[in-house]
Design an enzyme around this catalytic site. Structure first.
Site, PDB file in Angstrom:
ATOM      1  N   THR A 224      -1.717   5.781   2.547  1.00  0.00           N
ATOM      2  CA  THR A 224      -2.947   4.712   2.054  1.00  0.00           C
ATOM      3  C   THR A 224      -2.945   3.555   3.788  1.00  0.00           C
ATOM      4  O   THR A 224      -1.958   2.696   3.819  1.00  0.00           O
ATOM      5  CB  THR A 224      -2.803   3.828   0.644  1.00  0.00           C
ATOM      6  OG1 THR A 224      -3.103   4.594  -0.610  1.00  0.00           O
ATOM      7  CG2 THR A 224      -4.033   2.515   0.999  1.00  0.00           C
TER       8      THR A 224
ATOM      9  N   ARG B 232      -5.968   6.259  -7.548  1.00  0.00           N
ATOM     10  CA  ARG B 232      -5.976   7.521  -7.442  1.00  0.00           C
ATOM     11  C   ARG B 232      -5.746   7.853  -8.829  1.00  0.00           C
ATOM     12  O   ARG B 232      -6.340   9.135  -9.498  1.00  0.00           O
ATOM     13  CB  ARG B 232      -4.461   7.599  -7.224  1.00  0.00           C
ATOM     14  CG  ARG B 232      -4.286   7.369  -5.277  1.00  0.00           C
ATOM     15  CD  ARG B 232      -2.957   7.124  -4.446  1.00  0.00           C
ATOM     16  NE  ARG B 232      -2.134   8.300  -4.636  1.00  0.00           N
ATOM     17  CZ  ARG B 232      -1.349   8.582  -4.400  1.00  0.00           C
ATOM     18  NH1 ARG B 232      -0.162   7.635  -3.971  1.00  0.00           N
ATOM     19  NH2 ARG B 232      -0.701  10.041  -4.237  1.00  0.00           N
TER      20      ARG B 232
ATOM     21  N   LEU C 163       0.881  -1.039  -0.411  1.00  0.00           N
ATOM     22  CA  LEU C 163      -0.529   0.051   0.150  1.00  0.00           C
ATOM     23  C   LEU C 163       0.415   0.717   0.032  1.00  0.00           C
ATOM     24  O   LEU C 163       2.408   1.232   0.256  1.00  0.00           O
ATOM     25  CB  LEU C 163      -0.546  -0.060   1.047  1.00  0.00           C
ATOM     26  CG  LEU C 163      -2.137  -1.034   1.261  1.00  0.00           C
ATOM     27  CD1 LEU C 163      -2.646  -0.766   2.708  1.00  0.00           C
ATOM     28  CD2 LEU C 163      -2.841  -0.963   0.694  1.00  0.00           C
ATOM     29  N   ASP C 164       0.609   2.624  -0.173  1.00  0.00           N
ATOM     30  CA  ASP C 164       1.435   3.496  -0.826  1.00  0.00           C
ATOM     31  C   ASP C 164       1.557   3.995   0.996  1.00  0.00           C
ATOM     32  O   ASP C 164       0.833   3.757   1.834  1.00  0.00           O
ATOM     33  CB  ASP C 164       0.599   4.548  -1.389  1.00  0.00           C
ATOM     34  CG  ASP C 164       0.420   3.797  -2.810  1.00  0.00           C
ATOM     35  OD1 ASP C 164       1.008   3.620  -3.075  1.00  0.00           O
ATOM     36  OD2 ASP C 164      -0.194   4.701  -3.212  1.00  0.00           O
ATOM     37  N   LYS C 165       2.761   4.793   1.336  1.00  0.00           N
ATOM     38  CA  LYS C 165       2.655   5.039   2.382  1.00  0.00           C
ATOM     39  C   LYS C 165       1.323   5.742   2.554  1.00  0.00           C
ATOM     40  O   LYS C 165       1.393   5.152   4.465  1.00  0.00           O
ATOM     41  CB  LYS C 165       3.946   6.315   2.112  1.00  0.00           C
ATOM     42  CG  LYS C 165       4.427   6.926   3.083  1.00  0.00           C
ATOM     43  CD  LYS C 165       5.321   8.520   3.359  1.00  0.00           C
ATOM     44  CE  LYS C 165       5.733   8.675   5.074  1.00  0.00           C
ATOM     45  NZ  LYS C 165       6.504   9.914   4.712  1.00  0.00           N
TER      46      LYS C 165
END
Length: 333
Positions: free
Chosen positions: A154, A251, A150-152
């Protein structure tokens, strides 16, 4: 590649196979992964690129090389090495743990694995400290146990593998999309129709290489969305489901649709028109939200050892929940 008897690491193994007619023409990494199913294709590819594969005694480093019928291929598999990152005592919210895997509720702000700019203080560092020796070397990379990310900024549910078998099985499940994943996304405006599918190829942005974009020659990508709650015309809470797994997919797709995520630092480029009719205080709360309002709400998959179907849910984190409450109190519905 040297003969097995000359390998400097006595714990390493060399596996050999003669390619038959059915194998001819296949990509080397794909074929070797099918021949040695205990290894994931990404692991095989990394071994080939590291010079651990040979054809008829000559080293080959090209994972896409076509297999030649009758040739003898060897693949060296070093013994699992201690993970390069060090363990750090970072608190984890553990939703489930057994001998094969661990499921955690990742907070926003936690980077998944070490990378330039984030050499420590990551989820990998936390997992190494939590799991100890059971995690070391799994996956054969500097990101032990990691099968997805997961993105930082998120938040939400993630699973990590604690054995090579689990790593291979979970990696394959993510590659096949043989799992359930849902995300909650707070976006600017209200998409119409209220339920739909975004299909648009994603690749690197042609100018800003740190961002992704919908580009003609990108990789195929599809996202399904459904409006769960609309706050007037200003914003909406969406349920999003991935059919593919491209970098920043939700996104990018929502921004492409004209409904970027609230707080997205990369894909929200200007003040949305939907913000202009809001009360100034509420508008400031949304425009000042410090991260993309995206949360991995659920994850379901088949357990790699037991075959049981598992599902884990994560409630909205306090920051997004508080923002939704303010939107509701603003009576913009």
């Amino acid at each position: 590649m040297p003969d097995p008897s000359t390998i400097s690491d006595p714990a390493a193994t060399v596996r050999a196979m003669v390619a038959d007619r059915d194998a001819a023409g296949q990509r080397l990494d794909r074929w070797l992964a099918s021949v040695f199913p205990e290894l994931s294709r990404s692991r095989v590819k990394a071994l080939i690129e590291a010079g651990q594969a040979s054809r008829d005694g000559a080293v080959t480093r090209d994972p896409s090389e076509p297999v030649r019928e009758g040739s003898t291929y060897r693949l060296g598999v070093p013994a699992p090495a201690p993970a390069a990152p060090a363990g750090q005592a970072i608190p984890l919210v553990v939703l489930h743990e057994d001998d094969d895997l661990i499921v955690i509720d990742k907070p926003a702000g936690l980077v998944v694995h070490p990378a330039p700019g984030n050499p420590e203080g990551t989820l990998v560092n936390a997992l190494i400290a939590h799991c100890g020796n059971s995690l070391k070397g799994i996956g054969g990379e500097a990101r032990p146990g990691i099968v997805h990310r997961l993105d930082k900024d998120t938040s939400g549910v993630m699973v990590a593998a604690k054995t090579e078998r689990a790593h291979h099985a979970l990696s394959a499940a993510f590659a096949r999309r043989d799992l359930e994943r849902s995300y909650l996304a707070l976006v600017w405006g209200v998409p119409a129709p209220a339920e739909g599918r975004i299909e648009a190829p994603i690749g690197r942005h042609p100018v800003d290489r740190k961002r992704m974009a919908v580009v003609p020659r990108g990789k195929p990508a599809a996202t399904r969305y459904r409006v769960l709650r609309a706050f007037g015309t200003a914003a909406a809470l969406l349920d999003c489901r991935l059919e593919t797994g491209r970098t920043h997919q939700i996104r990018v797709h929502l921004a492409h649709l004209g409904h970027p995520l609230v707080g997205d630092p990369a894909y929200l480029r200007r003040l949305p028109a939907a913000a202009r009719a809001l009360d100034p205080t509420l508008r400031a709360a949304l425009t000042g939200f410090p991260r993309q309002a995206l949360h991995a709400a659920s994850l379901g998959f088949t357990h790699p050892a037991t075959g049981a179907r598992l599902r884990f849910d994560s409630p909205l984190p306090p920051d997004i929940a508080a923002l939704l409450s303010r939107l509701g109190d603003g009576r913009d519905e």
